[in-house]
Design a protein around this motif. Structure first.
Motif, PDB file in Angstrom:
ATOM      1  N   THR A   9     -16.632  17.106 -87.954  1.00  0.00           N
ATOM      2  CA  THR A   9     -17.991  17.605 -87.722  1.00  0.00           C
ATOM      3  C   THR A   9     -18.644  18.012 -89.040  1.00  0.00           C
ATOM      4  OG1 THR A   9     -17.325  18.476 -85.559  1.00  0.00           O
ATOM      5  CG2 THR A   9     -19.363  19.315 -86.468  1.00  0.00           C
ATOM      6  N   GLU A  10     -19.907  17.664 -89.230  1.00  0.00           N
ATOM      7  CA  GLU A  10     -20.690  18.062 -90.417  1.00  0.00           C
ATOM      8  C   GLU A  10     -19.987  17.685 -91.722  1.00  0.00           C
ATOM      9  OE1 GLU A  10     -23.690  19.149 -90.589  1.00  0.00           O
ATOM     10  OE2 GLU A  10     -24.112  19.594 -88.497  1.00  0.00           O
TER      11      GLU A  10
ATOM     12  N   TYR B 131     -18.407  14.004 -84.657  1.00  0.00           N
ATOM     13  CA  TYR B 131     -19.492  14.759 -84.039  1.00  0.00           C
ATOM     14  C   TYR B 131     -20.667  14.932 -84.997  1.00  0.00           C
ATOM     15  CZ  TYR B 131     -21.061  18.148 -80.456  1.00  0.00           C
ATOM     16  OH  TYR B 131     -21.748  18.811 -79.470  1.00  0.00           O
ATOM     17  N   HIS B 132     -21.564  15.825 -84.649  1.00  0.00           N
ATOM     18  CA  HIS B 132     -22.866  15.953 -85.315  1.00  0.00           C
ATOM     19  C   HIS B 132     -22.742  16.180 -86.820  1.00  0.00           C
ATOM     20  CE1 HIS B 132     -22.358  20.349 -85.620  1.00  0.00           C
ATOM     21  NE2 HIS B 132     -21.941  20.322 -84.368  1.00  0.00           N
TER      22      HIS B 132
ATOM     23  N   ASP C 257     -20.909  11.037 -81.399  1.00  0.00           N
ATOM     24  CA  ASP C 257     -22.172  11.553 -80.870  1.00  0.00           C
ATOM     25  C   ASP C 257     -22.561  12.850 -81.560  1.00  0.00           C
ATOM     26  OD1 ASP C 257     -20.328  13.285 -79.818  1.00  0.00           O
ATOM     27  OD2 ASP C 257     -20.857  12.973 -77.723  1.00  0.00           O
ATOM     28  N   GLY C 258     -23.719  13.394 -81.177  1.00  0.00           N
ATOM     29  CA  GLY C 258     -24.214  14.636 -81.766  1.00  0.00           C
ATOM     30  C   GLY C 258     -25.703  14.755 -81.556  1.00  0.00           C
ATOM     31  N   TRP C 259     -26.093  15.518 -80.584  1.00  0.00           N
ATOM     32  CA  TRP C 259     -27.481  15.590 -80.151  1.00  0.00           C
ATOM     33  C   TRP C 259     -28.444  15.879 -81.305  1.00  0.00           C
ATOM     34  CZ3 TRP C 259     -30.526  14.126 -76.428  1.00  0.00           C
ATOM     35  CH2 TRP C 259     -31.748  14.764 -76.213  1.00  0.00           C
ATOM     36  N   LYS C 260     -29.372  14.932 -81.565  1.00  0.00           N
ATOM     37  CA  LYS C 260     -30.412  15.025 -82.593  1.00  0.00           C
ATOM     38  C   LYS C 260     -29.867  15.120 -84.017  1.00  0.00           C
ATOM     39  CE  LYS C 260     -33.948  17.005 -79.571  1.00  0.00           C
ATOM     40  NZ  LYS C 260     -34.916  18.121 -79.358  1.00  0.00           N
ATOM     41  N   ASN C 261     -28.567  14.967 -84.163  1.00  0.00           N
ATOM     42  CA  ASN C 261     -27.964  14.952 -85.499  1.00  0.00           C
ATOM     43  C   ASN C 261     -26.749  14.036 -85.448  1.00  0.00           C
ATOM     44  OD1 ASN C 261     -27.467  15.513 -88.169  1.00  0.00           O
ATOM     45  ND2 ASN C 261     -26.569  17.533 -87.795  1.00  0.00           N
ATOM     46  N   ASN C 262     -26.991  12.830 -84.937  1.00  0.00           N
ATOM     47  CA  ASN C 262     -25.900  11.899 -84.680  1.00  0.00           C
ATOM     48  C   ASN C 262     -25.269  11.385 -85.974  1.00  0.00           C
ATOM     49  OD1 ASN C 262     -27.969  11.887 -82.458  1.00  0.00           O
ATOM     50  ND2 ASN C 262     -26.332  10.801 -81.422  1.00  0.00           N
TER      51      ASN C 262
ATOM     52  N   GLY D  74     -25.669   6.947 -82.792  1.00  0.00           N
ATOM     53  CA  GLY D  74     -25.886   7.135 -84.227  1.00  0.00           C
ATOM     54  C   GLY D  74     -26.477   5.905 -84.885  1.00  0.00           C
TER      55      GLY D  74
ATOM     56  N   GLN E 116     -23.673  13.982 -74.353  1.00  0.00           N
ATOM     57  CA  GLN E 116     -24.918  14.048 -75.105  1.00  0.00           C
ATOM     58  C   GLN E 116     -25.592  12.684 -75.164  1.00  0.00           C
ATOM     59  OE1 GLN E 116     -24.426  16.010 -78.867  1.00  0.00           O
ATOM     60  NE2 GLN E 116     -23.393  17.769 -77.979  1.00  0.00           N
TER      61      GLN E 116
END
Length: 361
Positions: free
Chosen positions: A162-163, A193-194, A226-231, A254, A279
């Motif tokens: 993530t990130e 993830y996002h 996935d990652g809502w609005k930050n895929n 994404g 998501q």
């Protein structure tokens, strides 16, 4: 000169001396603070130096056995110098000194947490861990970046990212073994993830992906991107092999992804009971299991996909969902072995997926 003038001059002189004395004290205090900082920095350097942590000189620099880490003892034993777990200690040391760590073959009975770490290299010889996470601890911590996992790594729970930016992984085997899983669970797969960017994996193998009680509620797909609005962006996997998945095989969102080869032997063989929504999807869609579900994914390419529908269950073999035909996902070839008409190849009306060649056997 009258009395008033003399008094004013004395007052001005007094103020000047007071300002001078205060400025000298501030300078001395500043020098003392800077000196203390230099001492603290030198002490920190000394604490994090490689030599400080050596417990067994028979092993070369970077070999975790040199610092007292052997299979089954990575977490439970604290390091005598740092007073932290040995696994945390060697990771701190490696990050500070830019030393590549080597984990020899064996089960380490602990999670490998690379959260909020930067510029670190690890090499594995079929080393086994419960969980491997590369995430940002919180918004107040740094984002993980420039991490390289070389060799062959075996995981019994989940690979979670993530990130993170610029992560390179050679080979990962995700397996189910409730005896080696600290949570006594089946595999929870790989979740990218996002906020992830530039994730490269040469070979990803997922033997099993579980379902069941409430502990599996967030198990959506063997590989979930996935990652809502930050895929995620710029994921590159050379080869992905999914042996069996209780739910979806792959959920891909994404942009700017590249997957060279995908093989899925079995999918949708478990339960959707207790499963949470996914998501970028509607409430019902997450329960319509498919081998591969591509949804809101753009400017991406996939080479060859081979799916075996025999002994699989669900609603679709593939679910090519919402997208953008001007920024498509292009698949060179889709091969479906033991094609089952009850598991169709679905193209949504507004799909953004283009398949150049479809073979059904």
């Amino acid at each position: 000169m009258n009395f008033t003038q003399k008094l004013n001059e004395k007052f001005i002189f007094f103020l000047a001396m007071l300002v001078f004395i205060l400025s000298c004290k501030e300078k001395q205090a500043g020098e003392k603070t800077n000196s203390n900082k230099k001492i603290e920095f030198k002490e920190a350097q000394k604490i994090l130096s490689e030599n400080s942590y050596v417990l067994n000189e028979n092993f070369p620099k970077g070999d975790v056995r040199r610092y007292g880490i052997f299979p089954d003892s990575a977490y439970t034993n604290t390091h005598p110098v740092s007073k932290k777990s040995k696994i945390t200690t060697v990771l701190d040391m490696a990050e500070a000194n830019k030393i590549e760590l080597f984990f020899p073959k064996g089960y380490y009975k602990t999670a490998l947490l690379l959260d909020s770490r930067k510029n670190i290299q690890l090499r594995f010889d079929k080393a086994e861990f419960d969980l491997v996470h590369i995430t940002q601890i919180s918004k107040n911590h740094k984002k993980p970046e420039n991490i390289e996992l070389k060799g062959e790594l075996i995981i019994y729970d989940r690979l979670g990212i993530t990130e993170a930016t610029n992560i390179k992984i050679d080979t990962v085997y995700l397996k189910s073994d409730i005896e080696k899983s600290i949570r006594s669970m089946r595999s929870r797969g790989c979740h990218i993830y996002h906020g992830c960017k530039k994730i490269k994996i040469k070979y990803l193998s997922i033997d099993d992906f579980g379902s069941g009680d409430n502990r599996y509620k967030n198990n959506h797909a063997s590989l979930a991107v996935d990652g809502w609005k930050n895929n995620p962006e710029n994921l590159h996997i050379q080869k992905l092999y999914i042996k069996s998945s209780d739910r979806h095989g792959i959920y891909l969102t994404g942009s700017n992804h590249k997957i060279d080869e995908i093989i899925i032997d079995q999918f949708g063989v478990g339960s959707s009971e207790g499963m949470t929504p996914m998501q970028d999807a509607s409430v019902v869609e997450h329960q319509l299991f498919s081998a591969i579900w591509i949804n809101r994914c753009y400017n991406s390419t996939i080479g060859d996909i081979t799916i075996n529908s025999k002994n699989s269950d669900g609603y679709f073999t593939t679910n090519f969902d919402e997208g953008d035909s001007l920024n498509p996902v292009t698949i060179r070839q889709l091969t479906v072995n033991n094609f089952d008409r009850t598991l169709p190849v679905r193209f949504a009306k507004n799909t953004g997926v283009i398949v150049e060649k479809i073979i059904k056997k």
